[in-house]
Design a protein around this motif. Structure first.
Motif, short mmCIF file in Angstrom:
data_model
loop_
_atom_site.label_atom_id
_atom_site.label_comp_id
_atom_site.label_asym_id
_atom_site.label_seq_id
_atom_site.Cartn_x
_atom_site.Cartn_y
_atom_site.Cartn_z
N CYS A 324 50.64 11.77 62.19
CA CYS A 324 50.80 12.88 62.05
C CYS A 324 50.25 12.72 63.71
O CYS A 324 49.39 13.09 63.85
CB CYS A 324 49.07 12.88 61.31
SG CYS A 324 48.71 14.64 61.18
N ILE A 325 51.31 14.29 64.07
CA ILE A 325 51.36 14.75 65.11
C ILE A 325 50.71 16.11 64.48
O ILE A 325 51.58 17.17 63.88
CB ILE A 325 52.68 15.38 66.19
CG1 ILE A 325 52.63 13.27 66.30
CG2 ILE A 325 52.36 15.85 67.41
CD1 ILE A 325 53.62 12.78 66.79
N THR A 326 50.90 17.92 65.74
CA THR A 326 49.78 18.36 65.82
C THR A 326 50.82 19.75 65.94
O THR A 326 50.52 19.62 68.08
CB THR A 326 48.51 18.88 66.10
OG1 THR A 326 47.90 18.01 64.52
CG2 THR A 326 48.30 20.46 65.31
N LEU A 327 51.66 20.25 65.94
CA LEU A 327 52.52 21.39 67.01
C LEU A 327 51.72 22.46 67.44
O LEU A 327 51.06 22.43 67.09
CB LEU A 327 53.74 21.54 65.99
CG LEU A 327 55.17 20.39 65.48
CD1 LEU A 327 56.39 20.53 64.73
CD2 LEU A 327 55.72 19.50 66.50
N THR A 351 47.07 11.14 64.93
CA THR A 351 46.43 10.26 64.31
C THR A 351 47.56 9.27 63.72
O THR A 351 48.36 9.49 63.25
CB THR A 351 45.30 11.13 63.25
OG1 THR A 351 46.08 12.48 62.67
CG2 THR A 351 44.46 12.18 64.28
N VAL A 352 46.75 8.36 63.45
CA VAL A 352 47.98 7.00 62.34
C VAL A 352 47.92 7.21 60.80
O VAL A 352 46.07 7.82 60.50
CB VAL A 352 47.10 5.85 62.74
CG1 VAL A 352 47.94 4.65 61.97
CG2 VAL A 352 47.44 5.44 64.16
N GLY A 353 48.94 7.35 60.38
CA GLY A 353 48.29 7.83 58.75
C GLY A 353 49.72 8.88 58.91
O GLY A 353 49.22 9.87 59.69
N PRO A 354 49.41 9.83 57.26
CA PRO A 354 50.48 10.80 57.27
C PRO A 354 49.06 12.20 57.58
O PRO A 354 48.16 11.75 58.07
CB PRO A 354 50.15 10.86 55.44
CG PRO A 354 49.69 9.65 55.35
CD PRO A 354 49.11 8.63 56.31
N CYS A 355 49.65 13.10 57.19
CA CYS A 355 48.28 14.65 57.96
C CYS A 355 47.39 14.63 56.63
O CYS A 355 47.02 15.30 57.09
CB CYS A 355 50.04 15.44 58.52
SG CYS A 355 50.31 15.44 59.60
N SER A 356 47.91 14.53 55.78
CA SER A 356 47.43 14.86 54.50
C SER A 356 47.42 13.30 52.85
O SER A 356 48.61 12.78 53.39
CB SER A 356 47.67 15.62 53.76
OG SER A 356 49.49 15.52 52.47
N GLY A 357 46.32 13.46 52.98
CA GLY A 357 46.60 12.50 51.32
C GLY A 357 46.12 11.24 51.48
O GLY A 357 45.24 11.25 52.49
N SER A 358 45.85 10.12 50.26
CA SER A 358 45.29 8.60 51.20
C SER A 358 46.45 8.14 51.91
O SER A 358 47.57 7.88 52.25
CB SER A 358 45.02 7.99 50.04
OG SER A 358 44.69 6.38 50.21
N SER A 359 45.61 7.30 53.39
CA SER A 359 46.47 6.52 53.98
C SER A 359 46.89 5.77 53.81
O SER A 359 48.61 4.91 54.45
CB SER A 359 45.13 6.18 55.30
OG SER A 359 44.65 5.19 55.17
#
Length: 391
Positions: A324-327, A351-359
């Protein structure tokens, strides 16, 4: 003598100022150095080159791992500003784990490089399966895009070893056939829970909501026996009536990918599953009717305790990781990148994993509509193409 002394002091002072000059203009600030860039343009297409793909992520990184990012419009067109040099250009849909393409491109200062259509076709990375239904054939839409899917059966759904080799499973309306396979459903429920909890994704349409929440061929009451999605998260009743339903696309990303946000959906069966209750913190509504009733929902919040840790699909062999990257503007994107880049991106705040939901969870998509056996589905076809590419 005093005048000469003052004159000398004035000269020294003037010389000192002239030697210093404007400090803010002459002191080099590495952070403010302008980066030389060029542009890359192209058109994201399906694998067979027949369908423009809207809403695809197009991005690259510079030598300091800063991301340069854009998305394709509804016609698949994109224009990406990129740093000068030889770079890998990534094209992805969803979070990039199932459909992605990588291109090597030489970016030149203040020049535009038009990528050839043969380079920008979206490749299938996922292994896709479907269970044949009675009232729709999602496999026809998959194949119309140039992608492949393997037919499996309810017997296969009862075998975890079989389904764990796939990344995506499509459950066509009318495939459940509960009276024929009812002895299999405790195992099917458990396997689907394990599949999604370990990153596999599922799409179910109309009556096949029963795979999610329980019931027989369809559901006529809340909290029926069986299923693997918690009863409090979703209730769907088989009480929708036939006719044209005006609908709106409530998800901005989906609307941008489609190029429209209103449509008419033809419910051509005498009765269909109507979502009567859902947990809005668990499900995201993508399409709704004019009374704000959900017609298409998705979640990646599924979790389950006690399920085995089972590698799913390409997961054991992939060299890509979802991050997940923040623009700028606090916009967050989930993308898949080569594992070698992960430590550098994390050092910059990813961060490792998707930006939302369960990793660990895959996606569950549910639509109360589907692609009709007659093929007359109008704009809903674009929505189902989006579902396929974003699972």
């Amino acid at each position: 003598m005093k005048k000469h002394y003052l004159f000398i002091l004035l000269c020294i002072f003037t010389l000192f100022i002239n030697c210093r000059g404007d400090e803010s203009a002459t002191v080099s600030d590495p952070g403010s150095t302008a980066v030389k860039t060029g542009k890359l343009t192209g058109k994201v297409m399906s694998q067979n080159g027949t369908k423009p793909i809207g809403g695809a992520s197009v991005f690259t990184f510079d030598e300091k791992y800063k991301i340069y990012y854009t998305t394709s419009d509804a016609e698949g067109n994109f224009s990406l500003e990129a740093p000068v040099g030889n770079h890998t250009i990534h094209i992805q849909t969803g979070n990039g784990s199932n459909f992605r393409t990588e291109i090597s491109a030489q970016v030149k200062d203040n020049e535009t490089l038009a990528l050839d259509a043969s380079q920008t076709k979206l490749n299938q990375v996922a292994k896709i399966a479907y269970v044949k239904g009675t009232y729709d054939q999602i496999e026809d839409i998959i194949q119309s895009l140039g992608y492949t899917a393997t037919e499996i059966t309810n017997n296969d759904l009862a075998n975890l070893t079989t389904i764990s080799q796939y990344d995506i499973i499509f459950l066509n309306c009318g495939s459940r056939k509960y009276l024929i396979h009812q002895a299999l459903y405790p195992a099917i429920d458990a396997n689907l829970a394990t599949f999604v909890a370990n990153g596999g994704s599922i799409y179910a349409s109309d009556w096949d909501v029963a795979y999610l929440v329980g019931g027989t061929d369809n559901t006529s009451a809340c909290a029926p026996a069986g299923g693997f999605v918690p009863d409090a998260k979703l209730c769907s009743l088989n009480q929708g009536s036939s006719g044209i339903i005006p609908a709106t696309v409530s998800n901005a990303g989906l609307a941008a990918a489609l190029g429209f946000n209103t449509l008419n959906i033809d419910f051509d069966l005498g009765v269909w599953q109507k979502i009567t209750n859902y947990d809005p913190t668990y499900w995201e509504v993508l399409v709704k009717d004019m009374s704000n009733n959900p017609l298409m929902i998705r979640t990646n919040h599924f979790t389950a305790t006690g399920v085995p840790n089972t590698p799913v699909g390409n997961a054991p062999n992939t060299t890509f990781t979802t991050v997940c990257i923040t623009l700028p503007g606090n916009i967050q994107i989930s993308i898949s990148v080569p594992q070698v880049l992960v430590p550098y991106l994390v050092a910059l705040g990813a961060t490792v994993g998707p930006c939302s939901g369960s990793s660990n969870s895959g996606y569950i998509y549910y639509t109360s509509f589907h692609n009709h056996a007659s093929g007359n589905i109008g704009n809903a076809a674009g929505i189902l193409q989006y579902v396929i590419l974003n699972l």
